[in-house]
Motif scaffolding. Structure first.
Motif, PDB file in Angstrom:
ATOM      1  N   SER A   8       5.168 -51.433 100.633  1.00  0.00           N
ATOM      2  CA  SER A   8       5.263 -51.252  99.187  1.00  0.00           C
ATOM      3  C   SER A   8       4.067 -50.513  98.611  1.00  0.00           C
ATOM      4  O   SER A   8       4.096 -50.099  97.464  1.00  0.00           O
ATOM      5  N   GLY A   9       3.034 -50.381  99.387  1.00  0.00           N
ATOM      6  CA  GLY A   9       1.859 -49.666  98.910  1.00  0.00           C
ATOM      7  C   GLY A   9       0.864 -50.529  98.170  1.00  0.00           C
ATOM      8  O   GLY A   9      -0.043 -50.025  97.528  1.00  0.00           O
ATOM      9  N   GLY A  10       1.011 -51.830  98.214  1.00  0.00           N
ATOM     10  CA  GLY A  10       0.056 -52.683  97.515  1.00  0.00           C
ATOM     11  C   GLY A  10       0.365 -54.148  97.710  1.00  0.00           C
ATOM     12  O   GLY A  10       1.321 -54.506  98.389  1.00  0.00           O
ATOM     13  N   SER A  25       6.386 -60.446  83.820  1.00  0.00           N
ATOM     14  CA  SER A  25       7.473 -61.018  84.614  1.00  0.00           C
ATOM     15  C   SER A  25       8.684 -60.087  84.723  1.00  0.00           C
ATOM     16  O   SER A  25       9.596 -60.370  85.498  1.00  0.00           O
ATOM     17  N   ARG A  26       8.719 -58.999  83.965  1.00  0.00           N
ATOM     18  CA  ARG A  26       9.845 -58.061  84.025  1.00  0.00           C
ATOM     19  C   ARG A  26       9.891 -57.424  85.398  1.00  0.00           C
ATOM     20  O   ARG A  26       8.874 -56.953  85.919  1.00  0.00           O
ATOM     21  N   LYS A  27      11.052 -57.429  86.013  1.00  0.00           N
ATOM     22  CA  LYS A  27      11.229 -56.895  87.353  1.00  0.00           C
ATOM     23  C   LYS A  27      10.716 -55.457  87.433  1.00  0.00           C
ATOM     24  O   LYS A  27      11.059 -54.614  86.611  1.00  0.00           O
ATOM     25  N   GLY A  28       9.856 -55.214  88.411  1.00  0.00           N
ATOM     26  CA  GLY A  28       9.323 -53.886  88.645  1.00  0.00           C
ATOM     27  C   GLY A  28       8.093 -53.535  87.825  1.00  0.00           C
ATOM     28  O   GLY A  28       7.463 -52.516  88.070  1.00  0.00           O
ATOM     29  N   ILE A  52       7.402 -70.844  81.670  1.00  0.00           N
ATOM     30  CA  ILE A  52       6.698 -69.703  81.068  1.00  0.00           C
ATOM     31  C   ILE A  52       6.973 -68.434  81.855  1.00  0.00           C
ATOM     32  O   ILE A  52       6.817 -68.406  83.079  1.00  0.00           O
ATOM     33  N   TRP A  53       7.367 -67.395  81.133  1.00  0.00           N
ATOM     34  CA  TRP A  53       7.388 -66.041  81.669  1.00  0.00           C
ATOM     35  C   TRP A  53       6.270 -65.296  80.977  1.00  0.00           C
ATOM     36  O   TRP A  53       5.995 -65.518  79.798  1.00  0.00           O
ATOM     37  N   LEU A  54       5.618 -64.408  81.697  1.00  0.00           N
ATOM     38  CA  LEU A  54       4.573 -63.581  81.123  1.00  0.00           C
ATOM     39  C   LEU A  54       5.157 -62.215  80.786  1.00  0.00           C
ATOM     40  O   LEU A  54       6.038 -61.718  81.493  1.00  0.00           O
ATOM     41  N   ALA A  55       4.662 -61.606  79.706  1.00  0.00           N
ATOM     42  CA  ALA A  55       5.186 -60.308  79.281  1.00  0.00           C
ATOM     43  C   ALA A  55       4.058 -59.382  78.856  1.00  0.00           C
ATOM     44  O   ALA A  55       3.114 -59.806  78.193  1.00  0.00           O
ATOM     45  N   CYS A  56       4.193 -58.116  79.239  1.00  0.00           N
ATOM     46  CA  CYS A  56       3.318 -57.088  78.687  1.00  0.00           C
ATOM     47  C   CYS A  56       3.872 -56.757  77.298  1.00  0.00           C
ATOM     48  O   CYS A  56       4.990 -57.146  76.947  1.00  0.00           O
ATOM     49  N   THR A  57       3.126 -56.026  76.505  1.00  0.00           N
ATOM     50  CA  THR A  57       3.569 -55.691  75.158  1.00  0.00           C
ATOM     51  C   THR A  57       4.859 -54.877  75.186  1.00  0.00           C
ATOM     52  O   THR A  57       5.746 -55.078  74.363  1.00  0.00           O
ATOM     53  N   ALA A  58       5.013 -53.990  76.156  1.00  0.00           N
ATOM     54  CA  ALA A  58       6.200 -53.133  76.241  1.00  0.00           C
ATOM     55  C   ALA A  58       7.472 -53.917  76.555  1.00  0.00           C
ATOM     56  O   ALA A  58       8.559 -53.540  76.115  1.00  0.00           O
ATOM     57  N   HIS A  59       7.374 -55.017  77.301  1.00  0.00           N
ATOM     58  CA  HIS A  59       8.564 -55.767  77.715  1.00  0.00           C
ATOM     59  C   HIS A  59       8.765 -57.083  76.958  1.00  0.00           C
ATOM     60  O   HIS A  59       9.726 -57.805  77.228  1.00  0.00           O
ATOM     61  N   ARG A  60       7.874 -57.388  76.042  1.00  0.00           N
ATOM     62  CA  ARG A  60       7.991 -58.651  75.305  1.00  0.00           C
ATOM     63  C   ARG A  60       9.355 -58.778  74.620  1.00  0.00           C
ATOM     64  O   ARG A  60      10.057 -59.777  74.792  1.00  0.00           O
TER      65      ARG A  60
END
Length: 89
Positions: A8-10, A25-28, A52-60
């Motif tokens: 996967s490279g990481g 937590s958004r897939k990918g 709890i799911w975690l979210a970045c601002t873009a996927h909230r």
């Protein structure tokens, strides 16, 4: 590092979270999380239980809508110590 990391490279998501990096937590998505979405499934969890799911601002908003459509979303709060989490709903 496992063979899967090499392919996967990481590092895996689990390894990133155990190393202290809180990721969305958004897939990918590998962006840093700024929000925590609290939810529960009333068919299997007690009313006070919160997952709890975690979210970045873009996927909230996407994750909130996903949980809301299924009747699971309870509350969204800023992730303590994360940049970008300004105020809760």
């Amino acid at each position: 590092m496992s063979i899967f990391d090499q392919l996967s490279g990481g590092p895996s998501r689990a390894e990133e979270q155990h190393s202290g990096g809180k990721i969305c937590s958004r897939k990918g998505c590998r962006d840093g999380a700024a929000w925590q979405l609290l939810w529960n499934n009333p068919r299997i969890h007690t009313p006070e239980r919160r997952k709890i799911w975690l979210a970045c601002t873009a996927h909230r908003e996407w994750l909130e809508e996903y949980l809301t459509l299924r009747g699971l979303w309870r509350q969204t709060l800023p992730l303590p110590g994360a940049a970008g989490g300004e105020g809760g709903d």
